[in-house]
Design a protein around this motif. Sequence first.
Motif, mmCIF file in Angstrom:
data_model
loop_
_atom_site.group_PDB
_atom_site.id
_atom_site.type_symbol
_atom_site.label_atom_id
_atom_site.label_comp_id
_atom_site.label_asym_id
_atom_site.label_seq_id
_atom_site.Cartn_x
_atom_site.Cartn_y
_atom_site.Cartn_z
ATOM 1 N N UNK A 168 -0.078 -3.680 1.527
ATOM 2 C CA UNK A 168 0.807 -3.057 2.504
ATOM 3 C C UNK A 168 2.247 -3.369 2.144
ATOM 4 N N UNK A 169 3.123 -2.464 2.513
ATOM 5 C CA UNK A 169 4.549 -2.675 2.322
ATOM 6 C C UNK A 169 5.247 -2.212 3.589
ATOM 7 N N UNK A 170 5.803 -3.169 4.315
ATOM 8 C CA UNK A 170 6.494 -2.874 5.565
ATOM 9 C C UNK A 170 7.986 -2.729 5.302
ATOM 10 N N UNK A 171 8.565 -1.678 5.840
ATOM 11 C CA UNK A 171 9.983 -1.396 5.626
ATOM 12 C C UNK A 171 10.768 -1.569 6.912
ATOM 13 N N UNK A 172 11.981 -2.024 6.776
ATOM 14 C CA UNK A 172 12.898 -2.106 7.907
ATOM 15 C C UNK A 172 14.291 -1.734 7.406
ATOM 16 N N UNK A 173 15.159 -1.449 8.357
ATOM 17 C CA UNK A 173 16.501 -1.053 7.961
ATOM 18 C C UNK A 173 16.686 0.441 8.154
ATOM 19 N N UNK A 174 17.137 1.109 7.129
ATOM 20 C CA UNK A 174 17.385 2.545 7.226
ATOM 21 C C UNK A 174 16.091 3.317 7.414
ATOM 22 N N UNK A 175 16.198 4.533 7.828
ATOM 23 C CA UNK A 175 15.043 5.349 8.193
ATOM 24 C C UNK A 175 14.066 5.446 7.034
ATOM 25 N N UNK A 176 12.891 4.917 7.264
ATOM 26 C CA UNK A 176 11.862 4.835 6.228
ATOM 27 C C UNK A 176 11.490 6.207 5.700
ATOM 28 N N UNK A 177 11.362 7.178 6.605
ATOM 29 C CA UNK A 177 10.854 8.468 6.140
ATOM 30 C C UNK A 177 11.907 9.312 5.443
ATOM 31 N N UNK A 178 13.063 8.718 5.146
ATOM 32 C CA UNK A 178 14.051 9.375 4.284
ATOM 33 C C UNK A 178 13.777 9.143 2.804
ATOM 34 N N UNK A 179 12.800 8.271 2.495
ATOM 35 C CA UNK A 179 12.604 7.850 1.124
ATOM 36 C C UNK A 179 11.202 8.144 0.636
ATOM 37 N N UNK A 180 11.149 8.657 -0.601
ATOM 38 C CA UNK A 180 9.885 8.586 -1.322
ATOM 39 C C UNK A 180 9.665 7.115 -1.675
ATOM 40 N N UNK A 181 8.410 6.719 -1.733
ATOM 41 C CA UNK A 181 8.085 5.313 -1.974
ATOM 42 C C UNK A 181 7.185 5.183 -3.197
ATOM 43 N N UNK A 182 7.308 4.063 -3.856
ATOM 44 C CA UNK A 182 6.485 3.844 -5.043
ATOM 45 C C UNK A 182 5.935 2.438 -5.101
ATOM 46 N N UNK A 183 4.883 2.300 -5.867
ATOM 47 C CA UNK A 183 4.318 0.996 -6.212
ATOM 48 C C UNK A 183 4.436 0.814 -7.726
ATOM 49 N N UNK A 184 4.872 -0.357 -8.108
ATOM 50 C CA UNK A 184 4.942 -0.751 -9.509
ATOM 51 C C UNK A 184 4.211 -2.072 -9.659
ATOM 52 N N UNK A 185 3.912 -2.445 -10.889
ATOM 53 C CA UNK A 185 3.304 -3.750 -11.130
ATOM 54 C C UNK A 185 3.833 -4.332 -12.434
ATOM 55 N N UNK A 186 3.773 -5.639 -12.492
ATOM 56 C CA UNK A 186 4.234 -6.328 -13.688
ATOM 57 C C UNK A 186 3.293 -7.481 -13.984
ATOM 58 N N UNK A 187 2.660 -7.400 -15.138
ATOM 59 C CA UNK A 187 1.782 -8.465 -15.604
ATOM 60 C C UNK A 187 2.596 -9.444 -16.445
ATOM 61 N N UNK A 188 2.122 -10.674 -16.578
ATOM 62 C CA UNK A 188 2.869 -11.668 -17.367
ATOM 63 C C UNK A 188 3.124 -11.178 -18.783
ATOM 64 N N UNK A 189 4.375 -11.276 -19.211
ATOM 65 C CA UNK A 189 4.743 -10.894 -20.561
ATOM 66 C C UNK A 189 4.831 -9.404 -20.799
ATOM 67 N N UNK A 190 4.700 -8.613 -19.734
ATOM 68 C CA UNK A 190 4.746 -7.152 -19.892
ATOM 69 C C UNK A 190 5.870 -6.558 -19.075
ATOM 70 N N UNK A 191 6.217 -5.317 -19.416
ATOM 71 C CA UNK A 191 7.227 -4.586 -18.671
ATOM 72 C C UNK A 191 6.673 -4.173 -17.304
ATOM 73 N N UNK A 192 7.566 -3.991 -16.362
ATOM 74 C CA UNK A 192 7.160 -3.444 -15.071
ATOM 75 C C UNK A 192 6.727 -1.996 -15.292
ATOM 76 N N UNK A 193 5.597 -1.628 -14.713
ATOM 77 C CA UNK A 193 5.074 -0.289 -14.929
ATOM 78 C C UNK A 193 4.791 0.426 -13.622
ATOM 79 N N UNK A 194 4.939 1.734 -13.694
ATOM 80 C CA UNK A 194 4.665 2.598 -12.551
ATOM 81 C C UNK A 194 3.174 2.604 -12.231
ATOM 82 N N UNK A 195 2.866 2.564 -10.946
ATOM 83 C CA UNK A 195 1.479 2.647 -10.497
ATOM 84 C C UNK A 195 1.246 3.935 -9.702
#
Length: 123
Positions: A21-48
């Motif tokens: 889960x990812x909870x958002x606060x602050x500016x209007x959440x539904x103004x933004x597309x949202x993404x998940x990324x991941x980063x394994x040890x020793x690797x670049x952050x990658x799009x999920x």
Amino acid sequence: QVQLVESGGKLVQAGDSLRLSCAASGRTFNNYAMGWFRQAPGKEREFVSAIMLNGVRTYYAESVKGRFTISRDNAKNTVYLQMNSMKPEDTAVYYCAANLGVSYSSAASYGYWGQGTQVTVSS
């Protein structure tokens, strides 16, 4: 400003399921597309995965397509990542982010990031 807080990461076994889960606060959440990324040890952050404003259009990396599902609840200011049939190669720190740019898969298009949550998949 948008503040993002991920939760749900833990140690699981191969084949298990997990929901982040990812909870958002602050500016209007539904103004933004949202993404998940991941980063394994020793690797670049990658799009999920990414989800557009209304939650209808979604995108996935090939490595997770058919196993992961992204969703959002704009009333709760929360985006989810349901992960099924998990594999050891899914082990990483998972980050959610709010999109400020054009590309849904480039980390450079995302302007707000959470602190990440650790997911470990044992074989």
